[in-house]
Scaffold this active site. Structure first.
Site, PDB file in Angstrom:
ATOM      1  N   GLY A 148       8.628  -9.917   9.127  1.00 13.88           N
ATOM      2  CA  GLY A 148       7.428  -9.679   8.330  1.00 13.88           C
ATOM      3  C   GLY A 148       7.695  -8.764   7.152  1.00 13.88           C
ATOM      4  N   TYR A 149       8.425  -7.708   7.406  1.00 10.63           N
ATOM      5  CA  TYR A 149       8.747  -6.747   6.349  1.00 10.63           C
ATOM      6  C   TYR A 149       9.654  -7.380   5.292  1.00 10.63           C
ATOM      7  CZ  TYR A 149      10.668  -2.486   4.206  1.00 10.63           C
ATOM      8  OH  TYR A 149      11.069  -1.515   3.325  1.00 10.63           O
TER       9      TYR A 149
END
Length: 241
Positions: A148-149
């Site tokens: 996600g990051y």
């Protein structure tokens, strides 16, 4: 006298960038999200380094607050020449377990926030200036739990050359610095010592990066000496691959 706006400047890499730019002779607007006391500490450090500084609270994803931060730069120092977007949010989880609310929070800060800063910078940075974003080497390293990051920061890297090309004719550079593992609260929080030690051994230089390592690269890109570097993502990670 050049004027810099630095977001995420109350701690970590952003603070070191603000101090490095102050030492290089910039007036600095210290952008921060939630800690006035920490931001004022950065202001003091910039002044000790030789620059003038003021603090400005702004959620980078809030276009009104960001416009106000740039307004403050114009009011206090006369305009904006350098913008460094160091504000970021990192929440780690395997894809299968990722809370979509966490994904939305990261994307709001890391993607929308970067675009809001980019838009205001494109409108306001004076000709001859520099815009620098902060990504992460995890976009290339692709560690588990960082999907996600890394996805949110990959968007920042994708924007870099496009914005540089859109600013053709104004002598403004746009670059991104992608740190590797760096000894900041953002990186260290939630990691046990064994994990930290393992990551520190990965680069050939066999240590974690320090915020000052990244700040030096950003200051170079913001300086006349770095002005021929444009539209690039610079992986400042000690050689970790």
């Amino acid at each position: 006298m050049a004027v810099a706006v630095v977001t995420g400047a109350s701690r970590g890499i952003g603070r070191s960038v603000a101090v490095a730019l102050g030492a290089a002779g910039h007036d600095v607007v210290v952008g921060y999200a939630g800690s006035p006391s920490a931001a004022e500490e950065t202001v003091s450090l910039v002044r000790e380094a030789g620059g003038r500084a003021v603090a400005a609270q702004a959620d980078v994803a809030d276009e009104g607050a960001v416009a106000g931060m740039f307004d403050l730069a114009a009011k206090e120092f006369g305009g904006v020449d350098v913008v460094v977007n160091s504000a970021g949010l990192m929440l780690l989880s395997p894809v299968a377990d990722l809370d979509l609310a966490d994904l939305d929070r990261m994307h709001r800060t890391n993607i929308r926030g970067s675009f809001v800063i980019a838009r205001e910078a494109a409108r306001r940075v004076r000709d001859g200036g520099a815009i620098v974003f902060v990504s992460t080497s995890v976009v290339g390293l692709q560690f588990p739990a960082y999907a996600g990051y890394a996805a949110s920061k990959g968007a920042v890297e994708a924007m870099t050359l496009i914005l540089a090309r859109e600013l053709r004719g104004r002598n403004i550079t746009v670059n991104t610095v992608a740190p590797g593992p760096t000894a900041t609260d953002l990186f260290l929080d939630g990691k046990d010592q064994a994990t930290i030690d393992h990551l520190a051994k990965q680069p050939p230089l066999e240590r974690l990066g320090q915020p000052e390592d990244i700040a030096g690269v950003v200051a170079f890109l913001a300086s006349p000496a770095g002005h021929w570097v444009n539209g690039q993502t610079v992986r400042a990670n000690g050689g970790i691959i």
